[in-house]
Motif scaffolding. Structure first.
Motif, PDB file in Angstrom:
ATOM      1  N   ARG A 239       0.677  -1.285  -0.159  1.00 17.84           N
ATOM      2  CA  ARG A 239       0.035   0.048  -0.100  1.00 17.84           C
ATOM      3  C   ARG A 239       0.801   1.348   0.168  1.00 17.84           C
ATOM      4  O   ARG A 239       0.404   2.129  -0.493  1.00 17.84           O
ATOM      5  CB  ARG A 239      -0.827  -0.123   1.147  1.00 17.84           C
ATOM      6  N   VAL A 240       2.014   1.108   0.466  1.00 16.78           N
ATOM      7  CA  VAL A 240       2.960   2.239   0.440  1.00 16.78           C
ATOM      8  C   VAL A 240       4.197   1.923  -0.468  1.00 16.78           C
ATOM      9  O   VAL A 240       4.355   1.134  -0.902  1.00 16.78           O
ATOM     10  CB  VAL A 240       3.525   2.384   1.871  1.00 16.78           C
ATOM     11  N   GLU A 241       4.997   3.045  -0.491  1.00 17.13           N
ATOM     12  CA  GLU A 241       6.064   2.979  -1.402  1.00 17.13           C
ATOM     13  C   GLU A 241       7.372   2.172  -0.798  1.00 17.13           C
ATOM     14  O   GLU A 241       7.366   1.855   0.573  1.00 17.13           O
ATOM     15  CB  GLU A 241       6.725   4.269  -1.779  1.00 17.13           C
ATOM     16  N   ALA A 242       8.028   1.719  -1.539  1.00 19.21           N
ATOM     17  CA  ALA A 242       9.390   1.000  -0.945  1.00 19.21           C
ATOM     18  C   ALA A 242      10.063   1.759  -0.024  1.00 19.21           C
ATOM     19  O   ALA A 242      10.545   3.054  -0.328  1.00 19.21           O
ATOM     20  CB  ALA A 242      10.303   0.469  -2.274  1.00 19.21           C
ATOM     21  N   GLY A 243      10.683   1.016   0.869  1.00 21.80           N
ATOM     22  CA  GLY A 243      11.371   1.814   1.811  1.00 21.80           C
ATOM     23  C   GLY A 243      10.461   2.328   3.116  1.00 21.80           C
ATOM     24  O   GLY A 243      10.955   2.754   4.237  1.00 21.80           O
ATOM     25  N   GLU A 244       9.068   2.686   2.764  1.00 22.70           N
ATOM     26  CA  GLU A 244       8.369   3.079   3.805  1.00 22.70           C
ATOM     27  C   GLU A 244       7.453   2.227   4.921  1.00 22.70           C
ATOM     28  O   GLU A 244       6.766   2.330   5.515  1.00 22.70           O
ATOM     29  CB  GLU A 244       7.203   4.124   2.979  1.00 22.70           C
ATOM     30  N   PHE A 245       7.923   0.905   4.788  1.00 23.10           N
ATOM     31  CA  PHE A 245       7.124  -0.118   5.687  1.00 23.10           C
ATOM     32  C   PHE A 245       8.193  -0.896   6.332  1.00 23.10           C
ATOM     33  O   PHE A 245       9.181  -1.483   5.676  1.00 23.10           O
ATOM     34  CB  PHE A 245       6.405  -1.060   4.721  1.00 23.10           C
ATOM     35  N   ILE A 246       8.011  -0.820   7.796  1.00 25.76           N
ATOM     36  CA  ILE A 246       9.142  -1.761   8.517  1.00 25.76           C
ATOM     37  C   ILE A 246       8.192  -2.783   9.185  1.00 25.76           C
ATOM     38  O   ILE A 246       7.251  -2.138   9.985  1.00 25.76           O
ATOM     39  CB  ILE A 246       9.735  -0.863   9.458  1.00 25.76           C
ATOM     40  N   GLU A 247       8.410  -4.020   9.016  1.00 30.02           N
ATOM     41  CA  GLU A 247       7.754  -4.955   9.609  1.00 30.02           C
ATOM     42  C   GLU A 247       8.597  -5.362  10.838  1.00 30.02           C
ATOM     43  O   GLU A 247       9.671  -5.894  10.749  1.00 30.02           O
ATOM     44  CB  GLU A 247       7.356  -6.102   8.639  1.00 30.02           C
ATOM     45  N   VAL A 248       7.833  -5.453  11.959  1.00 24.53           N
ATOM     46  CA  VAL A 248       8.415  -5.772  13.457  1.00 24.53           C
ATOM     47  C   VAL A 248       7.708  -7.081  13.973  1.00 24.53           C
ATOM     48  O   VAL A 248       6.490  -7.051  14.299  1.00 24.53           O
ATOM     49  CB  VAL A 248       8.397  -4.603  14.362  1.00 24.53           C
ATOM     50  N   HIS A 249       8.522  -8.047  14.001  1.00 24.69           N
ATOM     51  CA  HIS A 249       8.149  -9.398  14.500  1.00 24.69           C
ATOM     52  C   HIS A 249       8.358  -9.335  15.936  1.00 24.69           C
ATOM     53  O   HIS A 249       9.344  -9.451  16.389  1.00 24.69           O
ATOM     54  CB  HIS A 249       8.534 -10.406  13.987  1.00 24.69           C
ATOM     55  N   VAL A 250       7.193  -9.114  16.802  1.00 20.50           N
ATOM     56  CA  VAL A 250       7.315  -9.504  18.386  1.00 20.50           C
ATOM     57  C   VAL A 250       7.142 -10.629  18.418  1.00 20.50           C
ATOM     58  O   VAL A 250       6.206 -11.312  18.674  1.00 20.50           O
ATOM     59  CB  VAL A 250       6.378  -8.471  19.035  1.00 20.50           C
ATOM     60  N   ASP A 251       8.495 -11.394  18.607  1.00 17.77           N
ATOM     61  CA  ASP A 251       8.529 -12.905  18.708  1.00 17.77           C
ATOM     62  C   ASP A 251       8.378 -13.302  20.281  1.00 17.77           C
ATOM     63  O   ASP A 251       9.322 -13.329  20.844  1.00 17.77           O
ATOM     64  CB  ASP A 251       9.717 -13.350  18.136  1.00 17.77           C
ATOM     65  N   ASP A 281      -7.158 -21.909  18.246  1.00 19.17           N
ATOM     66  CA  ASP A 281      -7.994 -22.455  17.151  1.00 19.17           C
ATOM     67  C   ASP A 281      -7.826 -21.869  15.827  1.00 19.17           C
ATOM     68  O   ASP A 281      -8.758 -21.742  14.777  1.00 19.17           O
ATOM     69  CB  ASP A 281      -9.478 -22.932  17.512  1.00 19.17           C
ATOM     70  N   SER A 282      -7.145 -20.739  15.789  1.00 15.59           N
ATOM     71  CA  SER A 282      -6.736 -20.040  14.445  1.00 15.59           C
ATOM     72  C   SER A 282      -5.217 -19.695  14.427  1.00 15.59           C
ATOM     73  O   SER A 282      -4.819 -19.390  15.280  1.00 15.59           O
ATOM     74  CB  SER A 282      -7.537 -18.599  14.558  1.00 15.59           C
ATOM     75  N   PRO A 283      -4.899 -19.899  12.966  1.00 10.36           N
ATOM     76  CA  PRO A 283      -3.468 -20.046  12.670  1.00 10.36           C
ATOM     77  C   PRO A 283      -2.780 -18.441  13.066  1.00 10.36           C
ATOM     78  O   PRO A 283      -3.338 -17.613  12.663  1.00 10.36           O
ATOM     79  CB  PRO A 283      -3.116 -20.433  11.411  1.00 10.36           C
ATOM     80  N   TYR A 284      -1.438 -18.550  13.223  1.00  9.74           N
ATOM     81  CA  TYR A 284      -0.651 -17.602  12.905  1.00  9.74           C
ATOM     82  C   TYR A 284       0.688 -17.743  12.242  1.00  9.74           C
ATOM     83  O   TYR A 284       1.402 -18.578  12.471  1.00  9.74           O
ATOM     84  CB  TYR A 284      -0.123 -16.894  14.407  1.00  9.74           C
ATOM     85  N   GLU A 285       0.459 -17.178  11.023  1.00 15.43           N
ATOM     86  CA  GLU A 285       1.728 -17.116  10.199  1.00 15.43           C
ATOM     87  C   GLU A 285       2.898 -16.055  10.323  1.00 15.43           C
ATOM     88  O   GLU A 285       2.509 -15.136  10.148  1.00 15.43           O
ATOM     89  CB  GLU A 285       1.192 -16.865   8.936  1.00 15.43           C
ATOM     90  N   ALA A 286       3.866 -16.674  11.228  1.00 11.75           N
ATOM     91  CA  ALA A 286       4.909 -15.793  11.587  1.00 11.75           C
ATOM     92  C   ALA A 286       5.583 -15.132  10.337  1.00 11.75           C
ATOM     93  O   ALA A 286       5.685 -16.040   9.512  1.00 11.75           O
ATOM     94  CB  ALA A 286       5.763 -16.457  12.373  1.00 11.75           C
ATOM     95  N   PRO A 287       6.079 -14.000  10.431  1.00 13.40           N
ATOM     96  CA  PRO A 287       6.916 -13.456   9.276  1.00 13.40           C
ATOM     97  C   PRO A 287       8.047 -14.141   8.954  1.00 13.40           C
ATOM     98  O   PRO A 287       8.693 -14.905   9.634  1.00 13.40           O
ATOM     99  CB  PRO A 287       7.257 -12.013   9.791  1.00 13.40           C
ATOM    100  N   GLU A 288       8.474 -14.401   7.666  1.00 15.80           N
ATOM    101  CA  GLU A 288       9.206 -15.471   7.133  1.00 15.80           C
ATOM    102  C   GLU A 288      10.776 -14.599   7.211  1.00 15.80           C
ATOM    103  O   GLU A 288      11.698 -15.119   7.552  1.00 15.80           O
ATOM    104  CB  GLU A 288       9.112 -15.905   5.746  1.00 15.80           C
ATOM    105  N   SER A 289      10.728 -13.143   6.844  1.00 18.15           N
ATOM    106  CA  SER A 289      11.985 -12.395   6.971  1.00 18.15           C
ATOM    107  C   SER A 289      11.451 -11.086   7.271  1.00 18.15           C
ATOM    108  O   SER A 289      11.509 -10.044   6.537  1.00 18.15           O
ATOM    109  CB  SER A 289      12.583 -12.474   5.587  1.00 18.15           C
ATOM    110  N   PRO A 290      11.303 -10.546   8.616  1.00 16.34           N
ATOM    111  CA  PRO A 290      10.708  -9.415   9.022  1.00 16.34           C
ATOM    112  C   PRO A 290      11.766  -8.430   8.907  1.00 16.34           C
ATOM    113  O   PRO A 290      13.169  -8.870   8.961  1.00 16.34           O
ATOM    114  CB  PRO A 290      10.262  -9.735  10.438  1.00 16.34           C
ATOM    115  N   ASP A 291      11.590  -7.190   8.976  1.00 14.20           N
ATOM    116  CA  ASP A 291      12.697  -5.999   8.689  1.00 14.20           C
ATOM    117  C   ASP A 291      13.214  -5.964  10.472  1.00 14.20           C
ATOM    118  O   ASP A 291      14.645  -5.667  10.155  1.00 14.20           O
ATOM    119  CB  ASP A 291      11.983  -4.955   8.337  1.00 14.20           C
ATOM    120  N   VAL A 292      12.489  -6.349  11.384  1.00 14.69           N
ATOM    121  CA  VAL A 292      13.201  -6.099  12.738  1.00 14.69           C
ATOM    122  C   VAL A 292      12.579  -7.255  13.230  1.00 14.69           C
ATOM    123  O   VAL A 292      11.332  -7.698  13.495  1.00 14.69           O
ATOM    124  CB  VAL A 292      12.762  -4.877  13.355  1.00 14.69           C
ATOM    125  N   HIS A 293      13.370  -8.133  13.881  1.00 15.72           N
ATOM    126  CA  HIS A 293      13.110  -9.260  14.833  1.00 15.72           C
ATOM    127  C   HIS A 293      13.261  -8.822  16.335  1.00 15.72           C
ATOM    128  O   HIS A 293      14.371  -8.397  16.711  1.00 15.72           O
ATOM    129  CB  HIS A 293      13.890 -10.480  14.469  1.00 15.72           C
TER     130      HIS A 293
END
Length: 319
Positions: A239-251, A281-293
């Motif tokens: 939805r946003v431009e490249a470089g504007e989205f940082i995915e943080v996986h709170v693991d 009873d509902s799945p969680y699909e963990a990020p495969e390669s988050p920007d921040v772990h």
């Protein structure tokens, strides 16, 4: 080129990006309204999202039945929204330019097929309005780059706590921010949604749109949602431009999150009082390669926030 269409000058094909169509669902996983799929008409392939069915067709009686989604081998009438206009004919007029297949973006499997009925009127009547003050001007006034910092993780992982600390630190640095929290948003914008997979998809679709608008406003928007499915997190990134989205996986391991259970939700889920709960009873699909772990077993909330701030600097979102 591939996908282009030649027409008689006195009988051109109609062009549109929104349609009503019959959809036949062909996969064991239900259709999820709002999820981004691929749609192929002839040799042309583009992105598509499918709205909640207007109705499902009983194949025996042809009765029109209410439905929120479509299961394997079910047929329904839905509105489709494409990511670009295409030339087409109604299926009743031309099967070649009026039929389509639906493809899962991740697996590339064909999951549905259908027939175009007609273009929606809004496809022709709604146009993009140019504005004088754009995102670059707003970012320049704010003296920092805009972006989305998307916190994902299980309930009880500490997403909201860490996001709050990060926003406080950014505020101290003079960064204009806004925090979208999953629980807070469900009190207003998303109060009509439940916790089925279909509702979770729509929940994140709306937040992706809101966060995109906030980025256009020049803000750094922090989003704290379980957001259990990779496809919807990918939608938010696109939805946003490249470089504007940082995915943080709170693991946080499920057993630790369940042990914390600050809202008592895991206990209710285990007791059968709460259905469709992520991790139970509902799945969680963990990020495969988050920007921040963020490993909450190794870091305190304060340390995790500092780790996120450092990552934002390294990725150019902060000076």
């Amino acid at each position: 080129s591939r996908g282009d269409l030649m027409c008689a000058g006195d009988a051109p094909a109609e062009v549109a990006d929104q349609f009503e169509a019959h959809v036949v669902w062909m996969h064991e996983d239900e259709m999820l309204p709002g999820r981004p799929y691929l749609l192929k008409v002839g040799t042309r392939t583009m992105g598509v999202t499918i709205a909640h069915p207007k109705y499902r067709v009983d194949v025996n009686s042809l009765e029109h039945l209410a439905a929120n989604t479509l299961e394997l081998n079910e047929i329904g009438v839905c509105n489709l929204s494409l990511d670009r206009p295409i030339p087409f004919d109604a299926y009743a007029d031309n099967r070649d330019t009026g039929s389509f297949v639906i493809i899962d973006k991740r697996t590339q499997n064909t999951v549905g097929a259908g027939m175009l009925h007609f273009a929606l009127r809004r496809s022709h009547n709604i146009h993009w309005q140019d504005v004088r003050v754009d995102k670059a001007a707003r970012a320049d006034q704010n003296n920092h780059q805009p972006g989305v910092v998307w916190f994902t993780g299980l309930s009880g992982s500490g997403k909201s706590t860490i996001a709050n600390i990060v926003e406080s630190k950014l505020h101290t640095l003079g960064v204009r921010t806004y925090l979208l929290d999953g629980d807070n948003v469900r009190h207003g914008l998303n109060r009509d949604l439940g916790f089925t997979d279909a509702d979770r998809v729509e929940n994140i679709r709306r937040i992706a749109e809101v966060s995109g608008l906030m980025v256009d406003a020049g803000l750094v928007v922090l989003v704290s949602f379980i957001s259990p499915f990779r496809a919807e997190r990918r939608l938010a990134r696109e939805r946003v431009e490249a470089g504007e989205f940082i995915e943080v996986h709170v693991d946080t391991p499920l057993d630790i999150a369940e042990e914390r259970d600050p809202k008592g939700l895991y206990a209710k889920a285990r007791a059968g009082e709460l259905t469709n709960f992520t991790g139970i009873d509902s799945p969680y699909e963990a990020p495969e390669s988050p920007d921040v772990h963020v490993d909450t077993m190794a870091l305190t909330a304060e340390e995790a926030a500092d780790h996120v701030i450092a990552a934002l600097r390294s990725k150019g979102l902060l000076d």
